[in-house]
Scaffold this active site. Structure first.
Site, PDB file in Angstrom:
ATOM      1  N   ASP A 174       0.875  -1.157   0.000  1.00  0.00           N
ATOM      2  CA  ASP A 174       0.000   0.000   0.000  1.00  0.00           C
ATOM      3  C   ASP A 174       0.923   1.220   0.000  1.00  0.00           C
ATOM      4  OD1 ASP A 174      -2.076   1.765   0.095  1.00  0.00           O
ATOM      5  OD2 ASP A 174      -3.109   0.821   1.776  1.00  0.00           O
TER       6      ASP A 174
HETATM    7  C1  BGC Z   1      -4.997   3.275   0.091  1.00  0.00           C
HETATM    8  C2  BGC Z   1      -5.097   2.273  -1.033  1.00  0.00           C
HETATM    9  C3  BGC Z   1      -4.904   2.972  -2.351  1.00  0.00           C
HETATM   10  C4  BGC Z   1      -3.573   3.702  -2.350  1.00  0.00           C
HETATM   11  C5  BGC Z   1      -3.278   4.440  -3.644  1.00  0.00           C
HETATM   12  C6  BGC Z   1      -3.732   4.126  -0.006  1.00  0.00           C
HETATM   13  O1  BGC Z   1      -3.743   5.143   0.934  1.00  0.00           O
HETATM   14  O2  BGC Z   1      -5.007   2.599   1.329  1.00  0.00           O
HETATM   15  O3  BGC Z   1      -6.324   1.607  -0.993  1.00  0.00           O
HETATM   16  O4  BGC Z   1      -4.977   2.055  -3.402  1.00  0.00           O
HETATM   17  O5  BGC Z   1      -3.585   4.652  -1.294  1.00  0.00           O
HETATM   18  O6  BGC Z   1      -4.049   5.546  -3.791  1.00  0.00           O
END
Ligand code: BGC
Length: 747
Positions: free
Chosen positions: A261
């Protein structure tokens, strides 16, 4: 070009570039040769993401290495549609995408074909806007109704969540683009999400929090998996080799890449060693760390090569690698039609008395609730889709030929204008509001106002909207809370009393991605419709249900408790910094959702799987047949009412007494009928393997399904079992697995 050749010759002179490198260009057939030709720096570069992408608004990318023919690939959020910027600097064109219904609504359809079809449409937008991977679906388990991102996720049940995710993955990927199932694993809360240690027993993990991912991986074959922000039983998931390699790859057979993530930094060496192939969003420091660790002997080149090879295997599948000529023009109109048709399948009719719905002979309604005029299409955060505007309920009803009282609408407009002006003054963006994504504060509705409206309209509709979002959990009280505010409760009281005094009906529409408190007020209105956040066509789809153009067939994918504290997890949710060392102890174990309420016979407001229809169904002739690997079952469903409709049937199994204590019953399969005309029947089929029946015995590290008689229950919801049959497992079934993921502290 000149600069690049100069760079390559310099590297060659310095002996840094393998000799074969000059001529090798990546193809699907020469991945090993390319790997061999890569410098250590290039390998490290490929394991670390890039922020700058050719698609503005995309979340991130993998690095391009042009000399080897390795293109940049683009990763974009998800999960309710493609999240990119709708406008670009010095470009008159727009790049709007479709806001599809949120995950909870998708799960509430219990319709795997529909989930796949929605996935296909989403994947088309990914492809046509030049992206390679949709960072979706999100399938974390609803441990608590308060988790801020529950709207993105499917359910409290791992089978329902896993099946929905697998179908979505297949749908999206049928376009030749990838998905990233997220967030692996146990990302159960948003509070302190990047540091919290989720401590869960091995059994609970295997049966609840990993089963959903197992199904999605085994049945959906996603190109990528996103490891979560949190720690799990000690280490960060992103650094946990037992999770990312032993379990995900060796046990489940996952053959794609794992990306983090959007973390910033963790222990880079541990991540590579764990099998976390790609670090997003990536920074140069991580590249240096990989290079230095290999040179210093703390990271094996073999570990690096395995990750690089997997990334190359991913890249050759992408549209970027194929040089796909994307149009920037997906068929948004066709997708809007799909949203409008599919959303009612997930809307849940919670109550319908006095034949309130579908509305009959209603010409003018009074629309109470600020969000009746600015219906929420989706939730906030990376799951929010940038749309031009969402169809409001007011607009949807007008489109259906139903007027609403102008003076009430003007009053709400004044409230919105005031709030927008106030936001501007505070220099907060109003832009989100334009797209129908942000909750306006509610106005207090007096009995006098309600009486006046009752004179001017045939029916009242009250919209109750509570939004939630990424990065914060829902409070219990307050305007975005689980409970309704005092103003909202007063509004329901005043409006229902006024309308009932005038002999008129009241319908409550809930426009929220998650569970709300209903027990204290549900007796007041005549009908309640849970509309979730149904995507860009919100108002049209809700109007279709209210007018009877569509018959709602959604059923709740999570329990609606009387009080949020009734959930055993609530005692320890969410863990806050300083209060508990950022440790979230899953004391409740398997006692999550219906597994708890049904077993403990604890009263709920609406049970798991619950939902009414404008018609009724009868179940008959259940049959269960033993197979080599478990059993198959059938049940016949007949539409016994007056209008066409669909019914989803839930197959629960009650296991015989054995060594392990088990929930009273567990969902083991489900199916939904096609649209049945009045009087029409359909036989639904189900298949359940022994593995699907098994519980996890952590003392022996094995799955076990005891020999004996299993009750096979066919339910309209978990409390409403319509008929049953039995299955006898003659010999106990066991399957040994790795003894991993031991909690780092006592539970
Ligand atoms: C979120 C993810 C997301 C990623 C990219 C993160 O903060 O938890 O679900 O895909 O950001 O935007």
């Amino acid at each position: 070009m000149k600069i690049r050749s100069l760079f390559i010759s310099t590297l060659l002179l310095a002996g840094l570039l393998p000799a074969a490198a000059q001529s090798v260009k990546l193809t699907a057939g020469n991945i090993d040769a390319v790997l061999k030709a890569m410098t250590l720096e290039e390998k490290a570069r490929l394991l670390v993401g890039e922020r700058q992408t050719k698609v503005p608004g995309a979340a991130g990318a993998t690095a391009a290495i042009p000399r080897l023919g390795i293109p940049q690939t683009i990763l974009s959020d998800g999960p309710a549609g493609l999240r990119i910027n709708p406008t670009r600097k010095d470009d008159a064109r727009t790049y709007y995408t479709t806001a599809f219904p949120v995950g909870s609504l998708v799960a509430a359809t219990w319709n795997v074909e529909l989930a796949e079809q929605t996935g296909r449409a989403m994947g088309d937008e990914v492809l046509q806007y030049g992206c390679d991977v949709l960072l979706a679906p999100g399938l974390n388990i609803h441990r608590s109704p308060l988790c801020g991102r529950n709207f993105e996720y499917y359910s409290e049940d791992p089978l329902l969540a896993g099946k929905m995710a697998a179908c979505t993955v297949r749908g999206v990927q049928s376009n030749g683009v990838g998905t990233s199932v997220k967030h692996f694993a146990v990302n159960s809360q948003e509070t302190e999400r990047t540091s919290v240690n989720e401590v869960v027993s091995k059994r609970t993990l295997r049966e609840l929090y990993l089963r959903n991912f197992e199904i999605a991986v085994r049945e959906g074959h996603p190109w990528t998996v996103m490891s979560s922000y949190n720690r799990l039983n000690g280490p960060f998931t992103q650094e946990n080799r037992q999770l990312l390699t032993t379990l995900l790859r060796e046990e489940w057979g996952f053959d794609g890449i794992v990306m983090t993530d959007w973390t910033g930094t963790r222990n880079t060496v541990a991540q590579v060693h764990a099998g976390n192939d790609l670090m997003e969003p990536g920074n140069n420091e991580q590249v240096t760390q990989i290079v230095e660790a290999v040179k210093g002997g703390t990271l094996a080149m073999e570990d690096v090569d395995i990750c690089v090879k997997r990334i190359l295997q991913y890249i050759v599948k992408t549209p970027a690698f194929r040089g796909y000529k994307y149009s920037n023009r997906p068929d948004l109109e066709a997708h809007a039609r799909l949203v409008r048709e599919s959303a009612p399948e997930g809307m849940v009719l919670l109550k319908n008395e006095n034949a309130a719905l579908p509305m009959q002979g209603v010409k003018t309604v009074a629309l109470f609730g600020a969000q009746s005029y600015a219906t929420l299409a989706c939730g906030l955060g990376s799951g929010c889709v940038n749309i031009a505007s969402a169809v409001s309920l007011a607009q949807g009803l007008s489109n259906a030929g139903i007027n609403h009282t102008a003076d009430l609408s003007d009053l709400y407009k004044m409230g919105r204008d005031f709030d927008d002006a106030h936001s501007k003054m505070l220099q907060k963006s109003n832009w989100d509001r334009a797209a129908g994504r942000t909750q306006y504060p509610e106005l207090a509705i007096s009995r006098y106002l309600a009486d006046e409206q009752a004179k001017k309209s045939d029916l009242a509709i009250i919209t109750i909207a509570h939004e939630a979002g990424e990065g914060w959990d829902r409070p219990i009280e307050g305007w975005r809370g689980f409970n309704l505010t005092a103003d909202e409760l007063d509004m329901i009281k005043n409006v229902t009393e006024a309308y009932h005094a005038a002999g008129k009906k009241v319908v409550v529409v809930i426009n929220s991605g998650s569970v709300m408190e209903t027990a204290s007020w549900k007796a007041r209105p005549d009908a309640i419709l849970m509309a979730w956040q149904p995507g860009g066509e919100a108002g049209n789809a809700i109007a279709d249900v209210l007018t009877g153009k569509a018959n709602p067939s959604g059923k709740l994918p999570m329990t609606w408790p009387i009080d949020v504290m009734d959930h055993p997890s609530s005692k320890n949710f969410p863990t806050r910094k300083g209060t508990n060392d950022e440790v979230s102890l899953h004391h409740e174990g398997l006692n999550v959702g219906y597994r708890y309420f049904d077993t403990a016979r604890k009263e709920v407001s609406y049970p798991f799987g619950y939902g009414l229809s404008y018609t009724t169904f009868a179940y008959s002739k259940p049959q269960v047949k033993a197979t080599k690997d478990g059993f198959t079952a059938t049940v016949t469903v007949k539409n016994t009412g007056k209008v066409a409709g669909k019914e989803s049937v839930q197959l629960y199994v009650s296991a015989p007494k054995g060594k392990l204590e088990k929930p009273a019953k567990e969902l083991r399969a489900f199916a939904k009928t096609r649209k049945l005309a009045p009087g029409e029947s359909q036989t639904l089929s189900f298949a359940v393997s022994r593995y699907a029946l098994a519980s996890f015995d952590e003392s022996a590290s094995q799955w076990i399904a005891d020999a004996g008689q299993y009750a096979v229950l066919f339910g309209a919801n978990v409390e409403d079992i319509r008929c049953q049959a039995a299955f006898t497992l003659k010999k106990a079934y066991t399957q040994q697995v790795n003894d991993i993921l031991q909690p780092d502290q006592e539970l």
